[in-house]
Design a protein around this motif. Sequence first.
Motif, mmCIF file in Angstrom:
data_model
loop_
_atom_site.group_PDB
_atom_site.id
_atom_site.type_symbol
_atom_site.label_atom_id
_atom_site.label_comp_id
_atom_site.label_asym_id
_atom_site.label_seq_id
_atom_site.Cartn_x
_atom_site.Cartn_y
_atom_site.Cartn_z
ATOM 1 N N GLY A 74 106.663 134.427 68.080
ATOM 2 C CA GLY A 74 105.933 132.655 68.254
ATOM 3 C C GLY A 74 106.492 132.059 67.365
ATOM 4 N N LEU A 75 107.890 131.768 66.497
ATOM 5 C CA LEU A 75 108.119 131.435 65.260
ATOM 6 C C LEU A 75 108.914 130.238 65.860
ATOM 7 C CD1 LEU A 75 107.462 131.198 62.242
ATOM 8 C CD2 LEU A 75 109.906 131.591 62.131
ATOM 9 N N ILE A 76 108.239 129.110 65.322
ATOM 10 C CA ILE A 76 109.384 128.146 65.399
ATOM 11 C C ILE A 76 109.967 127.731 63.907
ATOM 12 C CG2 ILE A 76 109.526 125.364 66.433
ATOM 13 C CD1 ILE A 76 107.947 126.096 68.529
ATOM 14 N N SER A 77 111.875 127.428 64.515
ATOM 15 C CA SER A 77 111.805 127.227 62.918
ATOM 16 C C SER A 77 113.518 126.062 63.464
ATOM 17 C CB SER A 77 112.569 128.184 61.799
ATOM 18 O OG SER A 77 112.820 128.455 60.983
ATOM 19 N N THR A 78 113.631 126.428 62.222
ATOM 20 C CA THR A 78 115.427 125.175 62.214
ATOM 21 C C THR A 78 116.750 126.019 61.679
ATOM 22 O OG1 THR A 78 114.446 124.422 59.696
ATOM 23 C CG2 THR A 78 114.296 123.059 61.456
ATOM 24 N N ALA A 79 118.020 126.265 61.447
ATOM 25 C CA ALA A 79 119.011 127.014 61.204
ATOM 26 C C ALA A 79 118.879 126.218 59.796
ATOM 27 C CB ALA A 79 120.505 126.438 61.882
ATOM 28 N N ARG B 197 123.364 141.524 74.867
ATOM 29 C CA ARG B 197 123.930 141.456 76.876
ATOM 30 C C ARG B 197 122.600 141.773 77.433
ATOM 31 N NH1 ARG B 197 127.277 143.743 72.869
ATOM 32 N NH2 ARG B 197 129.298 143.139 72.956
ATOM 33 N N ARG B 198 121.873 141.083 77.156
ATOM 34 C CA ARG B 198 120.717 141.240 78.755
ATOM 35 C C ARG B 198 119.585 140.150 78.733
ATOM 36 N NH1 ARG B 198 119.956 142.044 72.905
ATOM 37 N NH2 ARG B 198 117.627 141.121 71.958
ATOM 38 N N ARG B 199 118.716 139.640 79.085
ATOM 39 C CA ARG B 199 118.053 138.998 79.717
ATOM 40 C C ARG B 199 116.879 139.064 78.369
ATOM 41 N NH1 ARG B 199 114.930 139.513 85.352
ATOM 42 N NH2 ARG B 199 114.955 136.622 84.259
ATOM 43 N N PRO B 200 116.829 137.710 78.045
ATOM 44 C CA PRO B 200 115.308 137.647 76.703
ATOM 45 C C PRO B 200 114.460 137.520 77.167
ATOM 46 C CG PRO B 200 116.223 135.946 77.544
ATOM 47 C CD PRO B 200 117.145 136.525 78.276
ATOM 48 N N SER B 201 113.602 137.953 76.173
ATOM 49 C CA SER B 201 112.150 138.384 76.491
ATOM 50 C C SER B 201 111.431 137.600 75.423
ATOM 51 C CB SER B 201 111.406 139.753 76.258
ATOM 52 O OG SER B 201 112.823 140.430 77.881
ATOM 53 N N PRO B 202 110.023 137.565 75.347
ATOM 54 C CA PRO B 202 109.327 136.679 74.226
ATOM 55 C C PRO B 202 109.469 137.352 72.529
ATOM 56 C CG PRO B 202 107.745 136.856 76.004
ATOM 57 C CD PRO B 202 108.991 138.221 76.545
ATOM 58 N N GLY B 203 109.274 139.291 73.041
ATOM 59 C CA GLY B 203 109.668 139.304 71.821
ATOM 60 C C GLY B 203 110.817 140.072 71.436
ATOM 61 N N TYR C 282 104.992 126.210 77.015
ATOM 62 C CA TYR C 282 105.699 127.782 76.521
ATOM 63 C C TYR C 282 103.780 127.523 75.616
ATOM 64 C CZ TYR C 282 109.959 128.274 77.070
ATOM 65 O OH TYR C 282 111.455 128.397 76.903
ATOM 66 N N LEU C 283 102.278 126.964 76.010
ATOM 67 C CA LEU C 283 101.376 127.907 75.069
ATOM 68 C C LEU C 283 101.288 129.968 75.620
ATOM 69 C CD1 LEU C 283 99.196 127.353 73.494
ATOM 70 C CD2 LEU C 283 97.752 126.291 75.232
ATOM 71 N N ALA C 284 100.968 129.627 76.695
ATOM 72 C CA ALA C 284 100.963 131.148 76.920
ATOM 73 C C ALA C 284 102.137 131.836 76.356
ATOM 74 C CB ALA C 284 100.762 131.362 78.173
ATOM 75 N N LEU C 285 103.239 131.635 75.869
ATOM 76 C CA LEU C 285 103.988 132.370 75.974
ATOM 77 C C LEU C 285 104.473 132.560 74.709
ATOM 78 C CD1 LEU C 285 106.638 134.210 76.855
ATOM 79 C CD2 LEU C 285 108.118 131.519 76.860
ATOM 80 N N GLY C 286 104.189 131.419 73.891
ATOM 81 C CA GLY C 286 104.364 131.243 72.537
ATOM 82 C C GLY C 286 102.975 131.902 72.120
ATOM 83 N N THR C 287 102.055 132.477 72.430
ATOM 84 C CA THR C 287 100.481 132.749 71.895
ATOM 85 C C THR C 287 100.756 134.308 71.895
ATOM 86 O OG1 THR C 287 99.170 132.232 73.142
ATOM 87 C CG2 THR C 287 99.001 130.310 71.777
ATOM 88 N N ALA C 288 101.004 134.937 73.694
ATOM 89 C CA ALA C 288 100.998 135.815 74.196
ATOM 90 C C ALA C 288 102.218 136.675 73.178
ATOM 91 C CB ALA C 288 101.656 136.343 74.901
#
Length: 395
Positions: A298-303, A20-26, A286-292
């Motif tokens: 910064g992970l990308i994955s599948t279920a 119950r919150r706004r998400p952030s990069p980490g 998303y380069l800046a967001l993903g690398t920060a």
Amino acid sequence: MGSPPRTEPTMDAEVPVQHRRRPSPGDRRSLAIAAAALLLAACTATTDETTPAPAPTPADVCSQEPSRPGQDQSLQELLDRAAADGPGGVAAALGRHGEEVRLCSAGRADTAGTPLKPDDAFRVGSITKTFVAVVVLQLVEEGALRLDTLVVDVRPGVPFTEGVTVRQLLNHSSGVPEFLAGEDVEAAIRAEPHRRWTSADVLESLDGRERAFAPGTAHAYSNTNYVIAGMVVEALTGRTVAENVRTRITEPLGLHDTALAPDGREPVTGFSPLFDPSGTTEGTSYLALGTAAGAAGGLISTAGDLAVFYRALGAGKPVRPDLLAEMTVSHGEGYGLGVGTVRLPSGMGFGHFGAIPGYTAQAVVRPASGDVLVVLSNEDDGLRGLSTTRVFHAW
């Protein structure tokens, strides 16, 4: 990008699989389990003694009637209803009692309305932390460091790390301040979305900040802990965190669709107003967001990949069982080393939550019962209405 995340490590089975919150990069949260290949459940009936009936399609498997008496929703119906009110969708991997994992999905992968597929890739935010913790524990197993090694003995000169141990980074008891707590990083990422951030850039954003508390005296979730943990990994191995995740985890486990940004598959469109008032991230870098976010998110994955990873972790494959025990013991507020405690219908397990603008994720596992659940969404609030109990009962 919203306020910095805080842990809510013990999740009741009846509460939605969301924060119950706004998400952030980490972001935050908890999950893991025993190794097995991901297969769709196959029909065991035969048309005669020699000719097996065709295996069901994914849609057939997901639409099978719930096995629990009194439940009126199949897994597919549950996901369809969850995705009905939003612009995106949801993908799930669910396995009960050590059985084969069902892969199901509902909703849309982009603004054109392309149906979201079970094997689509998503940004998974702080689920990254479990992977980084595993790499650190592998280095412990190899004798390269101890959990009580001081960070300054491995990576001197990192701010706020005097007296901080590796263990305190992983369990968020270091007192290192949250780099997302102020507006500076968010403003910088918005201003230069194509910039590639380094760990040093992230730490520079802490100039003028103060330590939250003395190391080991309290617990407070801070994404900066895992940025620094990534720096420790790189100092000891001479390779990037991304390379370590690939060679130590994803390749050995056959996770072909999991990588740290900006590597890996292109994920489905994320739906969020945090970057663009239109509510979509299409055309947004998303380069800046993903690398920060980096080693913190910064992970990308599948279920499917995440289900394999957490089952393997629960079986003690990426790390020794004694180190897994160290990893899954709560060191404060239900959080261990890269995972937190989670209540499943069959009992307590562990896992992690993840959030980054346009995406939310949850991975939970209970090795003792063979239960594993991964739910990924391409919306900020995409896991609404999905509790672990409801999802497991729709099996």
